[in-house]
Design a protein around this motif. Structure first.
Motif, PDB file in Angstrom:
ATOM      1  N   ALA A   1       1.308  -1.046  -0.186  1.00  0.00           N
ATOM      2  CA  ALA A   1      -0.058  -0.071  -0.278  1.00  0.00           C
ATOM      3  C   ALA A   1       0.674   1.405   0.201  1.00  0.00           C
ATOM      4  O   ALA A   1       0.550   2.384  -0.933  1.00  0.00           O
ATOM      5  CB  ALA A   1      -0.489   0.128   1.479  1.00  0.00           C
TER       6      ALA A   1
ATOM      7  N   VAL B   1       2.899   1.413  -3.306  1.00  0.00           N
ATOM      8  CA  VAL B   1       1.607   1.860  -4.449  1.00  0.00           C
ATOM      9  C   VAL B   1       1.299   3.427  -4.399  1.00  0.00           C
ATOM     10  O   VAL B   1       1.358   4.903  -4.896  1.00  0.00           O
ATOM     11  CB  VAL B   1       0.313   2.266  -4.513  1.00  0.00           C
TER      12      VAL B   1
ATOM     13  N   ALA C   1      -4.155  -0.486  -3.177  1.00  0.00           N
ATOM     14  CA  ALA C   1      -3.771  -0.028  -1.986  1.00  0.00           C
ATOM     15  C   ALA C   1      -4.652  -0.179  -0.701  1.00  0.00           C
ATOM     16  O   ALA C   1      -5.225  -0.657   0.083  1.00  0.00           O
ATOM     17  CB  ALA C   1      -2.850   0.870  -2.369  1.00  0.00           C
TER      18      ALA C   1
END
Length: 185
Positions: free
Chosen positions: A41, A44, A175
């Motif tokens: 996450a 990203v 994400a």
């Protein structure tokens, strides 16, 4: 073709991998998966907002790639540039700002010196702002745009084309789903 794009990320991904394998080696499989999802996450978000934005200069047009949109402006449509907050391309119909070339902070602007502008294309201007300094991201984008616009010899007519970066949108949703999964479990 020239591209102005911030570069970095490999060290962060190495840290995520090291954390993941450290948890696996210690026998903490659930924590390893959580660290992998969180690392994904964060990666990203960093990729979308820091690494992916760029400005691409070609003989036909200037392309501004922002996190969720891309704008392709033919050189014949460009009427000017602004660098006050970020590098911005002005056309007759709209202004397009770039995330890849922000103006310098107040502290960087204070370090700007007259010598920074010698042997640059900015010597014909009477007033040069710190955001036009070739040592700043917005200034470097401005100098490159001025060079390309002077050297182009294109008959390409057309209007600016704005499109959505679906890759960024899908990765953002993934994400967010990874973060939401970590909060639920």
């Amino acid at each position: 073709m020239a591209t102005l794009q911030p570069q970095w990320m490999l060290k962060f991904l190495n840290m995520v991998a090291l954390t993941f394998f450290s948890f696996l080696y210690a026998g903490y499989v659930k924590e390893a998966m959580v660290s992998l999802l969180n690392g994904f996450a964060v990666s990203v978000v960093i990729w979308i907002f820091v690494i992916m934005p760029k400005i691409v200069y070609s003989n036909q047009r200037i392309e501004i790639h922002n996190p969720f949109t891309t704008v392709k402006v033919p050189w014949t449509e460009v009427i000017g540039y602004l660098t006050k907050y970020s590098f911005t391309v002005q056309t007759v119909t709209a202004k397009y700002s770039s995330w890849a070339a922000p103006a310098p902070s107040i502290f960087a602007a204070r370090r700007t010196h007259k010598a920074d502008f010698k042997s640059r294309d900015l010597t014909s201007k009477t007033i040069i702002t710190p955001s036009e300094s070739p040592n700043s991201a917005s200034g470097a984008a401005y100098v490159l745009a001025m060079r390309y616009q002077r050297s182009i010899q294109t008959d390409e007519l057309g209007s600016p084309v704005k499109s959505i970066n679906w890759t960024s949108v899908v990765l953002s949703v993934c994400a967010l789903a990874a973060v939401a999964y970590n909060f639920v479990h």
